[in-house]
Design a protein around this motif. Structure first.
Motif, mmCIF file in Angstrom:
data_model
loop_
_atom_site.group_PDB
_atom_site.id
_atom_site.type_symbol
_atom_site.label_atom_id
_atom_site.label_comp_id
_atom_site.label_asym_id
_atom_site.label_seq_id
_atom_site.Cartn_x
_atom_site.Cartn_y
_atom_site.Cartn_z
ATOM 1 N N TRP A 454 26.295 47.520 51.694
ATOM 2 C CA TRP A 454 27.155 48.643 51.320
ATOM 3 C C TRP A 454 27.897 48.281 50.034
ATOM 4 O O TRP A 454 28.516 47.209 49.940
ATOM 5 N N TRP A 459 24.307 52.742 50.467
ATOM 6 C CA TRP A 459 23.550 51.567 50.890
ATOM 7 C C TRP A 459 22.559 51.180 49.801
ATOM 8 O O TRP A 459 21.786 52.011 49.334
ATOM 9 N N THR A 477 32.119 49.781 55.037
ATOM 10 C CA THR A 477 32.203 51.175 55.453
ATOM 11 C C THR A 477 33.500 51.385 56.229
ATOM 12 O O THR A 477 34.211 50.428 56.555
#
Length: 605
Positions: A454, A459, A477
């Motif tokens: 990430w 991604w 995230t």
């Protein structure tokens, strides 16, 4: 030397007399008239699952009485449990005991030398001196009534022996002997028998609950064999039960007041046990080797099925882990602990963990793997943890280590691979870099996986083998995920590294390496020798050797290497990766400030 030879002579005579009794009867185990069952002799060592203290005291009321007695003496100005008048031979013995415990020499050993806290002590014997007891300092005892008084200090495994002239009411000599246990009292002998005959595993091996008089040699200390009980210096004895030419040794730890192990041995023609000396250490080593190093075990619960085995130097390996029938993890293990004691000078150790025998591991498994329930905040079971401890003998003293592996499996399909350091090590500035090898199976068979990180907004796929360091600036995230591993149909796992969100953790600061598994090469699939130097501060921790040259990892069978960085701390109130000894209820107790690490794998829904 004379005393040792004297004991060995008595030991032999007692065993021969027991053997004669055994030959006269079909069995030496008495059962209050009950019919003796047919016994299937178990050649393997038997480890004992400790009963709770409450259940022990219910089975053995003397334990509760003893606990109350120690509570009382620890609250007094004379923290030593005395022999009662009924336990002593005469009034002179009672006087000798009182003179001894009131002396400065004995009192000095009743308290912690640094803190002054009272310790658990007990008088074991007060008897008339024998010729072998006398030295130049005590020659007056040839013409005076003298007694030998023996005290045991449980926390420090210390024997204090005094020679008392009761005619003149003086202490002639006091000997302080570390790592030595005096002969136990009749009271403790009876307690050892009660602990042994009430152990469920001993009863199961004998096929009944034996009478107290069935135990032979109940006061023979295993420490006389130069052994240790409970892997530290504890007062241990071995009540023995003779059955049809065999002897069942029950190892009783009188410091912790429990049975720690048992084993059958064969009696020779003379009735003296042949073969290995039975101690808890040898029991545990043999048991672990036979049951967890030489065979693969399986476990099924909470929707998971998996295999596990102890390796010689890569710790406890879990393999073929399936969630609801689908393969999730091909294998995982902890291949090394890199320990550095100087960021500048770069010296330290590379520790391996593994089986207790025939192993290059320096920190060995000292018990069998076991499981614990995972509970949510409401106390509901939501999974389980498979745990294995590793210990270097002498821990928690300086320059000895204790490590732990924990595999957590959750009912919702999550799993976490965890390692832990329970102190103490060789210094207060130690850096630990444990190396995990994880063969994940995101695609169900693990043959076509892809890896991504990430970047703060999306991604980003990794196309070739590489490594990355988790830092203070690493983006995650909203859920805390840093990586993901997926199959071509986007099934797989998010990977959540340690950031301090888990209990007893301050964050992993981990290197993540991703390599392609080559079926033609063994890059850690079998038991590994130590990889990487102990004290490198950069990415050169060992797995980088499998990334040269870097190969494509798109839709490949991938191996993850996870190397956390843990820093110990002995600051009072902020201890971490640390262990120390404290006094609790008159005993020395180990206090642990563990540090754990490891990634969590969360199924992609």
């Amino acid at each position: 030397m004379f005393r040792q030879l004297y004991f060995l002579l008595i030991f032999s005579i007692l065993f021969i007399s027991v053997a004669c009794q055994s030959n006269a009867d079909e069995t030496a185990v008495s059962t209050s008239g009950a019919e003796m069952p047919t016994i299937s002799i178990n050649e393997a060592p038997i480890l004992i699952t400790p009963l709770s203290r409450a259940e022990m005291e219910q089975r053995i009321p003397a334990l509760a009485e003893r606990a109350a007695q120690f509570t009382a003496v620890l609250a007094s100005d004379q923290p030593v449990l005395l022999l009662s008048a009924d336990e002593l031979a005469d009034a002179e013995a009672q006087l000798a005991q009182q003179l001894a415990v009131q002396s400065e020499q004995f009192r000095a050993e009743m308290f912690h030398p640094e803190t002054g806290e009272p310790l658990r002590n007990e008088i074991m014997n007060a008897r008339p001196t024998l010729p072998a007891d006398l030295t130049d300092k005590t020659q007056v005892c040839q013409n005076s009534r003298c007694y030998r008084v023996e005290m045991y200090n449980y926390p420090f495994d210390l024997a204090v022996v005094g020679i008392v002239d009761v005619d003149n009411q003086v202490i002639l000599d006091v000997m302080r002997q570390s790592n030595t246990q005096p002969d136990i009292s009749a009271r403790l002998t009876e307690l050892a028998i009660q602990i042994a005959i009430n152990a469920p595993e001993v009863q199961a091996e004998l096929g009944l609950q034996p009478d107290a008089d069935a135990a032979t040699m109940p006061n023979a200390k295993t420490s006389l064999n130069g052994s240790r009980c409970e892997r530290s210096r504890h007062l241990c004895v071995a009540p023995t039960f003779l059955v049809d030419g065999r002897a069942l040794f029950a190892i009783v730890d009188l410091t912790d007041e429990r049975v720690v192990g048992a084993r059958w041995t064969t009696l020779g023609d003379s009735g003296v046990p042949q073969g290995m000396l039975v101690t808890e250490r040898t029991l545990q080593n043999a048991y672990v080797m036979e049951n967890y190093c030489e065979k693969v075990n399986s476990l099924s619960r909470n929707g998971w099925e998996l295999d596990y085995v102890l390796t010689l130097s890569d710790g406890l390996m879990v393999s073929n882990a399936r969630y609801q029938g689908k393969l999730a993890l091909n294998s995982a293990k902890l291949v090394d602990w890199h320990v550095s004691y100087s960021e500048r000078d770069g010296f330290g150790y590379s520790d391996a963990i593994g089986c207790p025998e025939f192993s290059p591991a320096s920190i060995i498994a000292f018990n069998a793997p076991f499981t614990e329930d995972i509970l949510d905040e409401s106390g509901n079971e939501i999974g389980f943890t498979l745990i294995q401890d590793f210990l270097s003998e002498g821990w928690p003293r300086p320059c000895y280590y204790r490590y732990q592996q924990r595999y957590e499996f959750y009912e919702d399909g999550r799993f976490r691979i965890v390692g832990g350091n329970l102190g103490r090590g060789c210094g207060t500035d130690a850096s630990y870099r444990p190396v995990l090898r994880i063969d994940i199976a995101a695609s169900g068979d693990g043959q076509q996986d892809s890896f991504a990180e990430w970047d703060g907004s999306d991604w980003i796929d990794w196309e070739t083998e590489q490594w990355q360091l988790q830092t203070e600036d690493t983006p995650y995230t909203n859920e805390g995920y840093q990586y993901r591993i997926t199959s071509p149909d986007n099934v797989g796992y998010f990977i959540e590294p340690g950031q301090g969100q888990f209990s007893n953790e301050r964050g992993d600061s981990a290197f993540m390496y991703v390599t392609r598994r080559d079926p033609d090469l063994d890059e850690g699939e079998s038991d590994m020798i130590t990889i990487g130097a102990c004290c490198n501060q950069d990415y050169q921790q060992g797995p980088e050797k499998f990334i040269n040259p870097a190969e494509s990892i798109t839709d490949e069978d991938l191996i993850l290497w996870y190397v956390a960085h843990l820093q110990n701390d002995d600051t009072v109130g902020s201890e971490y990766c640390w262990a120390d000894m404290t006094v609790e209820n008159g005993d020395l107790a180990v206090q642990i400030w563990p540090c754990y690490f490891g990634p969590m794998f969360i199924p992609i829904q």
